[in-house]
Write an enzyme that holds these catalytic residues in place. Structure first.
Site, PDB file in Angstrom:
ATOM      1  N   ALA A   1      15.940  -8.134  -2.699  1.00  0.00           N
ATOM      2  CA  ALA A   1      15.548  -7.763  -4.076  1.00  0.00           C
ATOM      3  C   ALA A   1      16.270  -6.533  -4.591  1.00  0.00           C
ATOM      4  CB  ALA A   1      14.036  -7.545  -4.122  1.00  0.00           C
TER       5      ALA A   1
ATOM      6  N   HIS B   1      -4.109  -4.262  -2.525  1.00  0.00           N
ATOM      7  CA  HIS B   1      -4.544  -3.961  -1.152  1.00  0.00           C
ATOM      8  C   HIS B   1      -4.780  -2.478  -0.917  1.00  0.00           C
ATOM      9  CE1 HIS B   1      -2.577  -7.985   0.265  1.00  0.00           C
ATOM     10  NE2 HIS B   1      -3.655  -8.165  -0.457  1.00  0.00           N
TER      11      HIS B   1
ATOM     12  N   SER C   1       5.659 -13.284   1.432  1.00  0.00           N
ATOM     13  CA  SER C   1       5.628 -14.558   2.155  1.00  0.00           C
ATOM     14  C   SER C   1       4.563 -15.474   1.558  1.00  0.00           C
ATOM     15  CB  SER C   1       5.303 -14.300   3.628  1.00  0.00           C
ATOM     16  OG  SER C   1       4.009 -13.700   3.730  1.00  0.00           O
TER      17      SER C   1
ATOM     18  N   VAL D   1       0.833  -1.206   0.000  1.00  0.00           N
ATOM     19  CA  VAL D   1       0.000   0.000   0.000  1.00  0.00           C
ATOM     20  C   VAL D   1       0.870   1.259   0.000  1.00  0.00           C
ATOM     21  CG1 VAL D   1      -1.954  -1.145   1.111  1.00  0.00           C
ATOM     22  CG2 VAL D   1      -0.202  -0.045   2.544  1.00  0.00           C
TER      23      VAL D   1
HETATM   24  N1  APR Z   1      13.968  -8.507  -0.618  1.00  0.00           N
HETATM   25  C1  APR Z   1      13.091  -9.498  -0.942  1.00  0.00           C
HETATM   26  N2  APR Z   1      12.288 -10.121  -0.030  1.00  0.00           N
HETATM   27  C2  APR Z   1      12.405  -9.713   1.256  1.00  0.00           C
HETATM   28  C3  APR Z   1      13.315  -8.702   1.670  1.00  0.00           C
HETATM   29  C4  APR Z   1      14.113  -8.087   0.662  1.00  0.00           C
HETATM   30  N3  APR Z   1      14.981  -7.114   0.953  1.00  0.00           N
HETATM   31  N4  APR Z   1      13.189  -8.529   3.023  1.00  0.00           N
HETATM   32  C5  APR Z   1      12.230  -9.414   3.432  1.00  0.00           C
HETATM   33  N5  APR Z   1      11.774 -10.126   2.371  1.00  0.00           N
HETATM   34  C6  APR Z   1      10.719 -11.148   2.338  1.00  0.00           C
HETATM   35  C7  APR Z   1      10.555 -11.963   3.616  1.00  0.00           C
HETATM   36  O1  APR Z   1      11.415 -13.072   3.621  1.00  0.00           O
HETATM   37  C8  APR Z   1       9.085 -12.364   3.529  1.00  0.00           C
HETATM   38  O2  APR Z   1       8.938 -13.578   2.802  1.00  0.00           O
HETATM   39  O3  APR Z   1       9.494 -10.455   2.179  1.00  0.00           O
HETATM   40  C9  APR Z   1       8.440 -11.245   2.719  1.00  0.00           C
HETATM   41  C10 APR Z   1       7.518 -10.317   3.505  1.00  0.00           C
HETATM   42  O4  APR Z   1       6.423 -11.071   3.912  1.00  0.00           O
HETATM   43  P1  APR Z   1       5.222 -10.390   4.720  1.00  0.00           P
HETATM   44  O5  APR Z   1       5.760  -9.568   5.806  1.00  0.00           O
HETATM   45  O6  APR Z   1       4.288 -11.496   5.063  1.00  0.00           O
HETATM   46  O7  APR Z   1       4.581  -9.403   3.662  1.00  0.00           O
HETATM   47  P2  APR Z   1       3.607  -9.708   2.434  1.00  0.00           P
HETATM   48  O8  APR Z   1       3.895 -11.031   1.813  1.00  0.00           O
HETATM   49  O9  APR Z   1       3.641  -8.539   1.552  1.00  0.00           O
HETATM   50  O10 APR Z   1       2.187  -9.770   3.175  1.00  0.00           O
HETATM   51  C11 APR Z   1       1.041  -9.884   2.418  1.00  0.00           C
HETATM   52  O11 APR Z   1      -0.330  -9.442   4.311  1.00  0.00           O
HETATM   53  O12 APR Z   1      -0.380  -8.306   6.236  1.00  0.00           O
HETATM   54  C12 APR Z   1      -0.940  -8.371   5.001  1.00  0.00           C
HETATM   55  O13 APR Z   1      -1.925  -6.690   3.701  1.00  0.00           O
HETATM   56  C13 APR Z   1      -0.705  -7.108   4.212  1.00  0.00           C
HETATM   57  O14 APR Z   1      -0.037  -6.878   1.921  1.00  0.00           O
HETATM   58  C14 APR Z   1       0.221  -7.558   3.102  1.00  0.00           C
HETATM   59  C15 APR Z   1      -0.072  -9.038   2.984  1.00  0.00           C
END
Ligand code: APR
Length: 259
Positions: free
Chosen positions: A246, A118, A204, A102
């Protein structure tokens, strides 16, 4: 061939690229993810700050949570991952960015052709007239003792224009994603091999199981690449995984492709 060399080869061969992104894309900019160490859901209970019920009973608490995220967003800049994705849009004949984020870092990096599944942190929506208004600074609730909840000009209470847990996503988004895949040449037809690439970056996959993008990509013969330092719920669906941040990876790899 190293994984990185294979990624370069696949990025060079692709004609259609769809990128599915999560909070990890913005981590190197300094924004917290949700579920990682120090993640947002570690400090807050989802049900207290990210559900319609929470907003109904504790709108001030919810607004303090989002206003703090809006303030944090003002302090950070897009990173090389955001910039590479923005450049890919101009580089590939067909490109689509699907983000769960977001924040507005994709837009600030120059991305235009994108789906924000989202919603947007820097937009407010009226709970009465449903008017959506972009904002350029964090919502100010005023003093703790007398919080002033934001109001629409119609008098309705404003909420962040984001999708909360328990709320539906916009079906038009999935229509657009479906259209992108339906335009891909079917496996075995001319231009199919290696032509379509799904990049799964920094998610994730904990929400919506990645919204079926890896399944659709597989059906249309796309190559699937994951960029994430850690395993995710989608890792079993991918053909190639780069276990690296990334921004660091795309900052190094993308210049080798675009040149
Ligand atoms: N580069 C790539 N990946 C990364 C990095 C990085 N620098 N740092 C962390 N990660 C990975 C982590 O290993 C993890 O798998 O990013 C992922 C973040 O996961 P979440 O915190 O679960 O976020 P996200 O997948 O976007 O969550 C989905 O859940 O809480 C809700 O609405 C919210 O949009 C969000 C949705």
């Amino acid at each position: 061939m190293s994984e990185e060399a294979r990624l370069v080869e696949w990025l060079r061969a692709a004609r259609r690229v769809i990128a599915f992104c999560g909070a990890g894309v913005s981590a190197e900019s300094g924004l917290a993810t949700f579920r990682g160490a120090g993640g947002l859901w570690e400090g807050h209970r989802v049900e207290d700050v990210a559900t319609p019920e929470a907003f109904e009973y504790h709108p001030e608490l919810v607004w303090r949570f989002y206003a703090a995220r809006q303030a944090a967003l003002q302090e950070v800049e897009p990173n090389p991952a955001h910039r590479a994705l923005a450049e890919m849009e101009a580089h590939y004949p067909e490109f689509l960015l699907v983000t769960q984020n977001v924040d507005n870092l994709h837009e600030r990096a120059g991305s235009l052709r994108m789906i924000k599944l989202h919603g947007s942190l820097m937009e407010v929506r009226c709970t009465e007239c449903q008017r959506v208004t972009p904002i350029d600074r964090p919502v100010d609730l005023g003093a703790e003792e007398e919080p002033a909840l934001p109001r629409c000009r119609c008098g309705g209470l404003l909420r962040p224009n984001v999708v909360w847990f328990g709320e539906y996503l916009n079906p038009a988004h999935f229509e657009e994603i479906g259209t992108f895949f339906r335009q891909c040449p079917l496996p075995g037809s001319t231009g199919a091999a290696g032509g379509t690439l799904l990049l799964v970056i920094g998610t994730s996959g904990a929400v919506g199981g990645g919204y079926g993008l890896t399944t659709q990509a597989r059906r249309y013969g796309a190559r699937i690449v994951e960029i994430n330092p850690e395993l995710s719920a989608l890792s079993l669906d991918v053909d190639l995984a780069l276990r690296e941040p990334a921004g660091q990876l795309l900052g190094r790899v993308w210049p080798q492709v675009r040149s």
